[in-house]
Design an enzyme around this catalytic site. Sequence first.
Site, PDB file in Angstrom:
ATOM      1  N   HIS A  71     -55.453  39.687   8.050  1.00 13.14           N
ATOM      2  CA  HIS A  71     -56.568  40.615   7.810  1.00 13.14           C
ATOM      3  C   HIS A  71     -57.825  39.842   7.394  1.00 13.14           C
ATOM      4  O   HIS A  71     -58.907  40.027   7.975  1.00 13.14           O
ATOM      5  CB  HIS A  71     -56.168  41.618   6.717  1.00 13.14           C
ATOM      6  CG  HIS A  71     -57.202  42.658   6.429  1.00 13.14           C
ATOM      7  ND1 HIS A  71     -57.151  43.936   6.941  1.00 13.14           N
ATOM      8  CD2 HIS A  71     -58.341  42.606   5.692  1.00 13.14           C
ATOM      9  CE1 HIS A  71     -58.192  44.621   6.533  1.00 13.14           C
ATOM     10  NE2 HIS A  71     -58.933  43.833   5.758  1.00 13.14           N
ATOM     11  N   GLU A  72     -57.670  38.967   6.402  1.00 16.04           N
ATOM     12  CA  GLU A  72     -58.828  38.201   5.925  1.00 16.04           C
ATOM     13  C   GLU A  72     -59.276  37.172   6.959  1.00 16.04           C
ATOM     14  O   GLU A  72     -60.480  36.900   7.084  1.00 16.04           O
ATOM     15  CB  GLU A  72     -58.494  37.508   4.598  1.00 16.04           C
ATOM     16  CG  GLU A  72     -58.185  38.449   3.450  1.00 16.04           C
ATOM     17  CD  GLU A  72     -59.269  39.479   3.204  1.00 16.04           C
ATOM     18  OE1 GLU A  72     -60.457  39.168   3.400  1.00 16.04           O
ATOM     19  OE2 GLU A  72     -58.923  40.616   2.821  1.00 16.04           O
ATOM     20  N   HIS A 126     -61.635  38.952   9.309  1.00 16.24           N
ATOM     21  CA  HIS A 126     -62.990  39.056   8.756  1.00 16.24           C
ATOM     22  C   HIS A 126     -63.723  37.718   8.873  1.00 16.24           C
ATOM     23  O   HIS A 126     -64.884  37.656   9.307  1.00 16.24           O
ATOM     24  CB  HIS A 126     -62.931  39.450   7.275  1.00 16.24           C
ATOM     25  CG  HIS A 126     -62.570  40.877   7.018  1.00 16.24           C
ATOM     26  ND1 HIS A 126     -63.197  41.936   7.638  1.00 16.24           N
ATOM     27  CD2 HIS A 126     -61.650  41.433   6.184  1.00 16.24           C
ATOM     28  CE1 HIS A 126     -62.679  43.074   7.197  1.00 16.24           C
ATOM     29  NE2 HIS A 126     -61.737  42.796   6.322  1.00 16.24           N
ATOM     30  N   ASP A 132     -62.931  49.061   4.297  1.00 14.22           N
ATOM     31  CA  ASP A 132     -63.739  48.535   5.406  1.00 14.22           C
ATOM     32  C   ASP A 132     -64.227  49.672   6.299  1.00 14.22           C
ATOM     33  O   ASP A 132     -65.398  49.715   6.684  1.00 14.22           O
ATOM     34  CB  ASP A 132     -62.919  47.547   6.251  1.00 14.22           C
ATOM     35  CG  ASP A 132     -62.449  46.350   5.444  1.00 14.22           C
ATOM     36  OD1 ASP A 132     -63.148  45.958   4.509  1.00 14.22           O
ATOM     37  OD2 ASP A 132     -61.376  45.812   5.770  1.00 14.22           O
TER      38      ASP A 132
END
Length: 335
Positions: A156-157, A160, A232
């Site tokens: 997930h990170e 980003h 988000d």
Amino acid sequence: RVRGTGVGGGHDEREQTLNQILSEMDGFSPQESVIILAATNRPDVLDPALIRPGRFDRRIILEQPHKKARKQILVIHSKEVPLSEDVDLDALAGMSVGFSGADLENLVNEAALIAGRENKDQVEMADFFEGIDKIRMGLEREDFISDEEKRMIAYHEAGHALMAKLVPTADPLQKVTIVPHGRALGLTEQIPDEDRHNLKKKYLLDRIAIMLGGRGSEKIVFDDVSTGAGNDLKQATQMARRMVCNWGMSEKLPFPLLDRGEPHPFLGKEMTEPKNFSEDTARMIDEEIRRIINEQDTRTEDLLTSNRDKLDLLAEALLEHEVLDAEEIEKLLEN
């Protein structure tokens, strides 16, 4: 606050206080002059009679301090703090975009506390870096996270972070971590290299794409999505709504004549305030917001899919080190 909203009635204590202030400010007695100074962070709820010419007719708007002002504030608050030679207040002022005066005071205090806990004689630059992380991201949490969940957080990170490197107008990437901070399980930190006062449409679309990067990565890698993208999605939708309703950044609705989503001080005012757009226009607003989000979601998935090797590289590095700074990310992506 605004009078006559239908809540509390005309004999409400708040209204009586306001009426008394207004009569005093009119200056009925020619022998006395009354000067009133006041401050508020909610000018939108003030009664129009208070802010008309002749009453509060001199307004000073205090924005967040710019870089030069931030440096001067840091100088003031660090006067009594023994600083190491490696402390660069210019660099700290550049890294603290968006900080208020109170945030900057808190930064100096945090850095001093961190240095004190490590029995240092002077506060070093590394202590300020850690202090900025605490203010921006919150305190570290010692949660037990399973390997499977940790892997999803890492991807997930990484989504980003990779989007922040791929889109053209993104703010510089500062740090990525999968260590829980505050209420977040992981964080991707970007710090603007300059104070921004006027945001372009391309920049806002890139911001939305970066916000959707974590969810896009989950879909590509796990063929599933998690609740970690909830905030988000909320932020991306709010930004798309402002683009359509407030900033005229939609081809179908090019003029920002809509007040949808603006806060109201009273329920009574909101209930009695007429809509300045039709139901058909409301439908168009929803369609435009959905279009912006869907387009950026598709763009995000395409970019991440075509750079899957870099996504895997970032995620694996996060699983190994838990925290990556800008230099480490740059080296990883260069290989």
